[in-house]
Design an enzyme around this catalytic site. Structure first.
Site, PDB file in Angstrom:
ATOM      1  N   GLU A 270       0.945  -1.190   0.105  1.00 13.74           N
ATOM      2  CA  GLU A 270      -0.021  -0.050  -0.055  1.00 13.74           C
ATOM      3  C   GLU A 270       0.944   1.313  -0.088  1.00 13.74           C
ATOM      4  O   GLU A 270       0.675   2.190   1.053  1.00 13.74           O
ATOM      5  CB  GLU A 270      -0.893  -0.088   1.227  1.00 13.74           C
ATOM      6  CG  GLU A 270      -1.911  -1.120   1.169  1.00 13.74           C
ATOM      7  CD  GLU A 270      -2.744  -1.359   2.339  1.00 13.74           C
ATOM      8  OE1 GLU A 270      -2.853  -0.285   3.234  1.00 13.74           O
ATOM      9  OE2 GLU A 270      -3.773  -2.388   2.251  1.00 13.74           O
TER      10      GLU A 270
ATOM     11  N   ASN B 269       2.280  -4.526  -3.384  1.00  9.78           N
ATOM     12  CA  ASN B 269       0.864  -5.103  -3.004  1.00  9.78           C
ATOM     13  C   ASN B 269       0.107  -3.876  -2.835  1.00  9.78           C
ATOM     14  O   ASN B 269       0.494  -3.132  -2.006  1.00  9.78           O
ATOM     15  CB  ASN B 269       1.038  -6.125  -1.944  1.00  9.78           C
ATOM     16  CG  ASN B 269      -0.435  -6.759  -1.856  1.00  9.78           C
ATOM     17  OD1 ASN B 269      -0.929  -7.370  -2.861  1.00  9.78           O
ATOM     18  ND2 ASN B 269      -0.959  -6.679  -0.424  1.00  9.78           N
TER      19      ASN B 269
ATOM     20  N   HIS C 141     -10.352  -6.534  -2.314  1.00 10.63           N
ATOM     21  CA  HIS C 141     -11.507  -6.432  -1.369  1.00 10.63           C
ATOM     22  C   HIS C 141     -12.516  -5.824  -2.075  1.00 10.63           C
ATOM     23  O   HIS C 141     -12.512  -4.505  -2.082  1.00 10.63           O
ATOM     24  CB  HIS C 141     -11.057  -5.710  -0.024  1.00 10.63           C
ATOM     25  CG  HIS C 141      -9.714  -6.310   0.584  1.00 10.63           C
ATOM     26  ND1 HIS C 141      -9.643  -7.497   1.277  1.00 10.63           N
ATOM     27  CD2 HIS C 141      -8.431  -5.818   0.742  1.00 10.63           C
ATOM     28  CE1 HIS C 141      -8.678  -7.696   1.763  1.00 10.63           C
ATOM     29  NE2 HIS C 141      -7.634  -6.694   1.521  1.00 10.63           N
TER      30      HIS C 141
ATOM     31  N   GLU D 250      -5.450 -11.025  -1.769  1.00 12.21           N
ATOM     32  CA  GLU D 250      -6.499 -10.764  -0.787  1.00 12.21           C
ATOM     33  C   GLU D 250      -7.828 -10.639  -1.243  1.00 12.21           C
ATOM     34  O   GLU D 250      -8.634  -9.832  -0.662  1.00 12.21           O
ATOM     35  CB  GLU D 250      -6.056  -9.337  -0.114  1.00 12.21           C
ATOM     36  CG  GLU D 250      -4.527  -9.349   0.430  1.00 12.21           C
ATOM     37  CD  GLU D 250      -4.164  -8.191   1.143  1.00 12.21           C
ATOM     38  OE1 GLU D 250      -5.072  -7.417   1.868  1.00 12.21           O
ATOM     39  OE2 GLU D 250      -2.889  -7.483   1.415  1.00 12.21           O
TER      40      GLU D 250
ATOM     41  N   ASP E  39     -11.661 -10.896  -0.985  1.00 14.97           N
ATOM     42  CA  ASP E  39     -12.985 -11.323  -0.447  1.00 14.97           C
ATOM     43  C   ASP E  39     -14.164 -10.377  -1.204  1.00 14.97           C
ATOM     44  O   ASP E  39     -13.686  -9.279  -1.810  1.00 14.97           O
ATOM     45  CB  ASP E  39     -12.867 -10.923   1.077  1.00 14.97           C
ATOM     46  CG  ASP E  39     -12.218  -9.692   1.579  1.00 14.97           C
ATOM     47  OD1 ASP E  39     -12.397  -8.538   0.826  1.00 14.97           O
ATOM     48  OD2 ASP E  39     -11.595  -9.420   2.586  1.00 14.97           O
TER      49      ASP E  39
END
Length: 359
Positions: free
Chosen positions: A166, A207, A243, A271, A273
């Site tokens: 990030e 990432n 996400h 990651e 979801d």
């Protein structure tokens, strides 16, 4: 009633359901079940060039047998959700606690799983004893010490690292953090070089979130990776956190991932979801399943996509409820470890690809 234009199908409770462009659903005839692979879960159908992984809750890993069994059955890769972050590993200066991180690595190796290390440099996991009044020289030396210490400990045991996490704002500018303020933009290149020195065989990723589709952040990330590699910085891959909301899919994901692959780097869904607005109705879970399936299909279509990781597999240990009020049910298993339509959708996609590869 007008004929349904099918744009995707997914198995819900063993029954095929189609969804149209208008979001309408209808039941489709059931197909004959395919033979079970040697592994009963997702990992048994994973292509040889891709890892199917999940983030791991360290507390559940230590205390919950059913959690461990489901994790082992479904995934051939695991990511340290929190236990390898700097603040977790070194809560006090010079006092490392390796217990939870070592447990994860030992579990993974006992069950034939690759380990994805997360994360070496992240603004949100800086220990509280690191302060802004430090000199640049002191922070730089400490950052190098941390990276080298952690990567060296797991050399040969961790296949990939999120080296920098990030680093960008939504508008594509570099995120304001202690590393940028004290060390300047060069901290990113330094982190990769130090990680490479500590383990030249590990895959090194940058990432970020919000860069899955075409956006200002994605454009800036592309430019950053291109510039770093032009300078010889060992950036091997780009991780896309993903996400997502079930009712708000990013646009242009396939083309976006491909343009990163065209730089000569690997890409990974790191990651994933897909949260839904509560309550989680059957219709919302179908939309969720279709987005999970779309993300996997997209990853499989990019030749350099080498891992596809869920950010937790059970709603019982998901981070979503605490961070997105009113949303939840984001994982492929419910709180009782019952597979949801999203799990069936991933199995269906992998099974289809497996058939194609063996015909």
């Amino acid at each position: 009633m007008a004929a349904l234009t099918v744009v995707a199908t997914v198995a819900v409770g063993g029954v095929l359901v189609a969804q149209s462009q208008r979001g309408e659903t209808q039941t489709l005839p059931s197909a004959s079940p395919s033979p079970s692979p040697s592994w009963s879960g997702l990992r048994g159908l994973a292509p040889p060039n891709m890892r199917i992984g999940s983030a791991v809750d360290g507390r559940r890993l230590a205390a919950d047998q059913q959690y461990r069994e489901t994790l082992a059955a479904n995934f051939n890769a695991v990511t340290a959700e929190n236990v390898m972050k700097w603040a977790s590993l070194e809560p006090r200066r010079g006092e490392y606690d390796w217990t939870a991180a070592d447990r994860l690595v030992e579990f993974a190796h006992a069950h034939g799983q690759a380990v994805y290390g997360h994360t070496l440099v992240w603004h949100a996991s800086v220990p509280s004893w690191v302060t802004d009044d430090w000199s640049a020289e002191r922070l730089r030396a400490l950052m190098r010490e941390h990276i080298v210490t952690v990567v060296t400990r797991y050399r040969g045991k961790v296949w990939a690292w999120d080296v920098v996490n990030e680093a960008l704002n939504e508008d594509g500018t570099l995120r304001d953090n202690i590393f940028l303020r004290k060390l300047g933009p060069g901290y990113i290149a330094d982190a990769f070089r130090w990680a490479y020195e500590a383990d030249p065989d590990a895959r090194l990723f940058i990432n970020d979130y919000g860069a899955e589709g075409r956006s200002k952040k994605a454009d800036a990330l592309l430019g950053l990776v291109r510039e770093l590699r032009a300078r010889g910085v060992p950036v091997h891959g780009v991780g896309f956190q993903s996400h997502l909301r079930a009712d708000q899919a990013p646009t242009g994901i396939a083309g976006n991932l491909q343009r990163f692959a065209d730089l000569g780097v690997s890409v990974a869904i790191t990651e994933l979801d897909v949260r839904v607005k509560l309550p989680a109705t059957p219709e919302k879970l179908v939309s969720q399943a279709l987005l999970y399936q779309h993300m996997l299909t997209t990853c499989l279509a990019v030749s350099t996509c080498e891992s596809f990781t869920l950010w937790g597999f059970s709603d019982g240990s998901s981070w979503i409820g605490a961070h997105f009020p009113g949303y939840g049910a984001a994982c492929v298993y419910d709180r009782e470890f019952r597979p949801k339509p999203a799990h069936d959708a991933l199995m269906q996609e992998l099974r289809s690809r497996h058939r194609q590869s063996t015909n």
